[in-house]
Design an enzyme around this catalytic site. Structure first.
Site, PDB file in Angstrom:
ATOM      1  N   HIS A  55    -100.725   2.786  13.413  1.00 31.47           N
ATOM      2  CA  HIS A  55     -99.670   3.776  13.651  1.00 31.47           C
ATOM      3  C   HIS A  55     -98.691   3.351  14.735  1.00 31.47           C
ATOM      4  O   HIS A  55     -97.584   3.860  14.814  1.00 31.47           O
ATOM      5  CB  HIS A  55    -100.277   5.142  14.005  1.00 31.47           C
ATOM      6  N   ASP A  85    -106.642   2.484  10.634  1.00 31.42           N
ATOM      7  CA  ASP A  85    -105.665   2.461  11.722  1.00 31.42           C
ATOM      8  C   ASP A  85    -105.725   1.156  12.516  1.00 31.42           C
ATOM      9  O   ASP A  85    -105.718   1.159  13.743  1.00 31.42           O
ATOM     10  CB  ASP A  85    -105.868   3.656  12.655  1.00 31.42           C
ATOM     11  N   SER A 118    -103.142   3.937  22.673  1.00 31.18           N
ATOM     12  CA  SER A 118    -103.499   3.557  21.306  1.00 31.18           C
ATOM     13  C   SER A 118    -103.366   2.056  21.080  1.00 31.18           C
ATOM     14  O   SER A 118    -102.318   1.471  21.329  1.00 31.18           O
ATOM     15  CB  SER A 118    -102.608   4.282  20.302  1.00 31.18           C
TER      16      SER A 118
END
Length: 451
Positions: free
Chosen positions: A174, A204, A280
């Site tokens: 993402h 992901d 992230s």
């Protein structure tokens, strides 16, 4: 299982509570319970949609990225109607995997030299930080959606880490999705352009490559050996460039937390080390300074009170175990892609209780549909109810999902659909979720079946 309000380096619009629930018909707590179970069921069924996670900073998520494939309490960026004269953003094609036959690089990461075993944290933070990078997602249009020609603007950022001296880097899918260019920022402030080798939305995970042969690579550990209670460190850029290289400390709270996050069920390491927007894609480390996970998510809501108000949660962060991640990484590097059969919808279990309450047929409710995906092309829309699959009564949502996942890309099946009191049949062809676009077709289900 899935909990509400998972936060993936979210932007403000995506942190808002999802208060919309199916309208009740005045029979009190009985229907509230039914609705709650309906919504919870949705959380478990959405792995047919690609996993789309946010990017942080002011524009953490690309302006043209989709709603999350949710049927969750927190839909990710429900499409909003545009003003009549507002410019539309240019159509960005979905990521197309590039088949390759690259050799797997040597994973030659360095283990930090620990001078004080009683407190290894300073040595780990100081040495490992050299291999932790910021990931910058660039677009060639501005905030108003006006193309910039050859110009680029930063539309989001995240973290990543080097796994080989020749420049392979891991991050979250993402973080780099919908980019026109990707930059890698080193601790000293220098930046290099990166190539996206491959990405897998379901897990992901994304693999990048930069030029050079002498990059500081991190040592990969064994996530299968991790135990609850072990100390752990997360390093990343929680607000982008401003706080790059931030180190946080905690323990492992669980080693195999199976959860549905943003429409995809995976197994995660759970930690109470602070994970915030921008972390992230960064590394989660053990006390030897080895990578045991890729930080990916946190929950900001523990539950709801009796009035539907969110109750805040603390210390619930999640990371992809590095052993699981490397299976995907190996495929992305050596072949360029990982195929994920899907049809581009999220679904909700729609049992006899829900059907009676809303005067519909039973089956599985279509909660959202990816624009130009297989389901969209087959004519499916939010609030449709799939009542038959290949001539048989629709199975439970779990069985439906498993059926699609077991198919091959290019296979097809026939569904019978209830819509506003009428029925029709259509064929749906299975596609690769990683190659689907991001925009939703028709928003999300509103449970107004006869409008």
């Amino acid at each position: 299982m899935e909990y509400p309000h998972y936060y993936y380096d979210d932007q403000n619009t995506q942190e808002q509570s999802f208060q919309e629930k199916p309208p009740r018909r005045g029979i009190g707590g009985y229907i509230v319970t039914a609705v709650v179970f309906t919504i919870v069921g949705a959380l478990l069924a959405t792995i047919l949609m690609p996993s789309l996670y946010e990017i942080d900073q002011m524009s953490e998520r690309p302006a043209n990225s989709p709603s999350a494939p949710v049927a969750t309490p927190v839909p990710k960026e429900t499409p909003q109607p545009q003003e009549e004269n507002s410019p539309e953003k240019p159509h960005k094609p979905s990521y197309t995997p590039n088949p390759t036959t690259r050799p797997m690089p040597e994973l030659n990461g360095d283990t930090p030299v620990i001078s004080d075993p009683a407190n290894p944290l300073p040595d780990i933070a100081e040495q490992v930080s050299a291999g932790v990078v910021g990931i910058i997602n660039y677009a060639n249009f501005n905030a108003l959606g006006i193309p910039l020609g050859d110009g680029l603007v930063e539309q989001g950022s995240g973290s990543g880490f080097v796994i080989s001296a020749d420049g392979y880097i891991l991050t979250n899918s993402h973080v780099v999705e919908d980019s026109d260019a990707v930059g890698v920022m080193f601790p000293d402030g220098t930046e290099m352009e990166a190539e996206i080798i491959g990405l897998d939305k379901t897990t992901d995970i994304a693999v990048l490559k930069i030029e050079g042969e002498n990059h500081y690579a991190l040592k990969l550990g064994d996530s299968d050996a991790v135990r609850v209670g072990e100390f752990t460190i997360a390093i990343g850029d929680p607000t982008g460039r401003e706080l790059s290289g931030t180190t946080t400390f905690g323990i492992i709270s669980a080693t195999s937390r199976e959860m549905n996050i943003d429409g995809n069920t995976n197994v995660y390491l759970q930690t109470d080390a602070a994970i915030n927007p921008g972390n992230s894609g960064g590394p989660l480390l053990n006390m030897a300074g080895e990578v045991i996970g890729i930080t990916s998510a946190k929950t900001v809501t523990a539950s709801y009170d009796e009035f539907g108000n969110a109750i805040s949660a603390e210390g619930l962060g999640f990371a992809i175990p590095i052993n699981d991640a490397m299976k995907i990484v190996t495929a992305l590097i050596t072949t360029g892609y990982v195929q994920r059969p899907g049809v581009g919808i999220s679904i909700v279990e729609w049992d006899e209780l829900a059907a009676a309450e809303y005067e519909t047929d039973r089956g599985v409710l279509v909660y959202s549909v990816i624009k130009d995906g297989p389901a969209d092309k087959a004519g499916l829309r939010p609030d449709d109810i799939i009542v038959e699959v290949n001539g048989q009564p629709t199975p439970s949502q779990g069985v439906f999902v498993a059926m699609v996942k077991a198919m091959q890309v290019g296979d097809s099946f026939t569904v019978k659909v209830w819509r506003a009191g009428e029925y029709f049949e259509t064929a749906v062809e299975v596609a690769d979720l990683n190659s689907l676009g991001n925009e939703l077709a028709g928003g999300e289900a509103n449970y107004n079946f006869y409008d």
